[in-house]
Write a protein that holds these residues in place. Structure first.
Motif, PDB file in Angstrom:
ATOM      1  N   ASN A 189       6.029   2.287  -6.313  1.00 52.59           N
ATOM      2  CA  ASN A 189       5.978   3.240  -5.205  1.00 52.59           C
ATOM      3  C   ASN A 189       5.369   4.584  -5.613  1.00 52.59           C
ATOM      4  O   ASN A 189       5.463   5.552  -4.888  1.00 52.59           O
ATOM      5  N   THR A 195       1.268   0.294  -3.880  1.00 53.46           N
ATOM      6  CA  THR A 195       2.333   0.178  -2.879  1.00 53.46           C
ATOM      7  C   THR A 195       1.850  -0.550  -1.638  1.00 53.46           C
ATOM      8  O   THR A 195       2.524  -1.457  -1.126  1.00 53.46           O
ATOM      9  N   GLU A 196       0.681  -0.186  -1.146  1.00 51.10           N
ATOM     10  CA  GLU A 196       0.151  -0.795   0.068  1.00 51.10           C
ATOM     11  C   GLU A 196      -0.152  -2.279  -0.151  1.00 51.10           C
ATOM     12  O   GLU A 196       0.053  -3.097   0.750  1.00 51.10           O
ATOM     13  N   LYS A 199       3.222  -4.052  -0.250  1.00 56.31           N
ATOM     14  CA  LYS A 199       3.834  -4.029   1.071  1.00 56.31           C
ATOM     15  C   LYS A 199       3.160  -5.048   1.993  1.00 56.31           C
ATOM     16  O   LYS A 199       3.823  -5.772   2.745  1.00 56.31           O
ATOM     17  N   LYS A 203       5.056  -8.265   3.719  1.00 57.38           N
ATOM     18  CA  LYS A 203       5.086  -8.501   5.158  1.00 57.38           C
ATOM     19  C   LYS A 203       4.545  -9.878   5.504  1.00 57.38           C
ATOM     20  O   LYS A 203       5.074 -10.567   6.388  1.00 57.38           O
ATOM     21  N   TYR A 274       8.762  -7.649  -4.979  1.00 52.62           N
ATOM     22  CA  TYR A 274       8.709  -6.414  -4.195  1.00 52.62           C
ATOM     23  C   TYR A 274      10.052  -6.174  -3.516  1.00 52.62           C
ATOM     24  O   TYR A 274      10.549  -7.024  -2.779  1.00 52.62           O
ATOM     25  N   PRO A 276      11.563  -4.237  -0.740  1.00 49.31           N
ATOM     26  CA  PRO A 276      11.132  -3.449   0.418  1.00 49.31           C
ATOM     27  C   PRO A 276      12.106  -2.319   0.700  1.00 49.31           C
ATOM     28  O   PRO A 276      13.259  -2.344   0.264  1.00 49.31           O
ATOM     29  N   GLU A 280      11.379  -1.416   6.371  1.00 49.99           N
ATOM     30  CA  GLU A 280      10.314  -2.422   6.293  1.00 49.99           C
ATOM     31  C   GLU A 280      10.880  -3.823   6.526  1.00 49.99           C
ATOM     32  O   GLU A 280      10.287  -4.641   7.223  1.00 49.99           O
TER      33      GLU A 280
END
Length: 370
Positions: A189, A195-196, A199, A203, A274, A276, A280
């Protein structure tokens, strides 16, 4: 070749926990997870009693199908299943319309994990369900990021401490031309591109997990999820688990400098993990639309305020990360890596008082009845 792509690119990575029952096995080094499961045992029982509706026609039955996703090798999965079964029995005893059925209930239990999970050890240690022939157990190999059961076939699903594992490391962190290339072995992070990338992968994977369960569970069926995430605004690197991941990375870098492994191997190693943030996690579940979130709450881990010993940390992470490290570096580095890790911990122990806390969550989802 399949659809013009090598078959290997179509298969999801698999990193099972350390099998067997030796000193480094998951069976002997999963007390942290066991404590978490015990901490929500009463909550899970209350939730099932309150939310399992025996008055609907689909639950007017004498046989239940229960699945534990990401079961590993036990014994924690057995504790989960036993609690669910005993609660269903109690629910039938309490329900006037089904009171006469509780003595004849049968349960078909499915233990799911990746195909290279140590199912042999799992079934060698399986409780003797067959004695009264009310519980019928089987193993179901396959990634839970896709369907592993027929549509509308499960009544209750469960998973614990598993969905922070990704199907694979994000593509961008494995691409030398990406801004996310080789910032770290995990998502801390601290670097926006990393991070993106993580993430986005989470998802995608969590969305696939929820969608698969939406198809497998019967209308009104329940899905129980227990795991770890981060409170909104907390960075992984600030938690003690983040510190541990960084120390493992430092050990690998030192091993590359010593010629034990290659710099290229270390640079291309990315943990498919990861944690979250809480918001999220909730967002992905809500986007699916097939479940109502009956319960989504933070629960306290019994070991949250304990100063874990260096031996405990070393043994636990060796059992957890053995598979992913062996897959990338080969089995020859395992002993050296965790010997170095243990020495580094002894020299510079984790300062639990300075670390921020992560969050354990308990979720109960109910499949919508349309």
């Amino acid at each position: 070749m399949a659809n013009g792509k090598p078959v290997s690119t179509l298969l999801q990575s698999s990193y099972p926990m350390m099998g067997g029952d030796g000193p480094h096995s998951y069976i002997r080094n999963s007390t942290y997870q066991k404590a978490a499961i015990e901490s929500v045992k009463t909550s899970a029982k209350k939730a099932i009693l309150a939310k399992l509706d025996l008055k609907t026609s689909i639950f007017n039955l004498s046989s239940y199908r229960i699945a534990d996703f990401g079961c590993s090798v036990g014994p924690n999965t057995f504790d989960v299943i036993e609690n669910i079964i005993e609660t269903i029995k109690l629910k039938h005893q309490q329900d006037e319309t089904n009171r006469n059925n509780h003595e004849n209930l049968e349960f078909h239990v499915f233990f799911n994990d990746q195909s290279d999970n140590d199912f042999n050890t799992l079934f060698k240690t399986l409780p003797r369900y067959h004695i009264d022939r009310e519980v019928f157990a089987c193993g179901v190999p396959g990634s839970f990021f896709g369907r592993v059961f027929p549509r509308n076939s499960l009544h209750i699903g469960h998973t614990s401490y598993s969905i922070h594992w990704l199907s694979e490391a994000p593509e961008d962190v494995c691409n030398q031309n990406s801004q996310a290339w080789k910032k770290n072995i995990q998502c801390t992070n601290l670097v926006e591109e990393v991070t993106e990338a993580y993430k986005k992968q989470f998802k995608k994977d969590m969305g696939a997990f929820i969608e698969a369960r939406a198809q497998e569970l019967v209308p009104g069926g329940l899905m129980i999820i227990l795991g770890l995430c981060l409170p909104d605004g907390v960075q992984m690197i600030r938690t003690w688990k983040g510190v541990v991941h960084e120390m493992i990375r430092d050990c690998l870098v030192d091993m590359a400098k010593s010629g034990i492994t290659s710099v290229e191997k270390v640079e291309s190693f990315n943990l498919p993990v990861y944690f979250p943030q809480f918001s999220e996690l909730k967002e992905v579940i809500e986007q699916n639309g097939c479940f109502t979130i009956e319960i989504m709450e933070e629960v306290k881990h019994p070991m949250e305020d304990m100063l874990l010993s260096n031996d405990f940390i070393t043994s636990s992470y060796r059992a957890i990360f053995h598979g992913v490290i062996e897959e990338h570096f080969g089995g020859g580095v395992i002993d050296e890596l965790f010997d170095r890790f243990a020495k580094k911990l002894n020299k510079d122990p984790v300062d639990f008082f300075k670390c921020q806390k992560d969050m354990q969550y308990f979720i109960l989802l109910k499949r919508k009845i349309y």
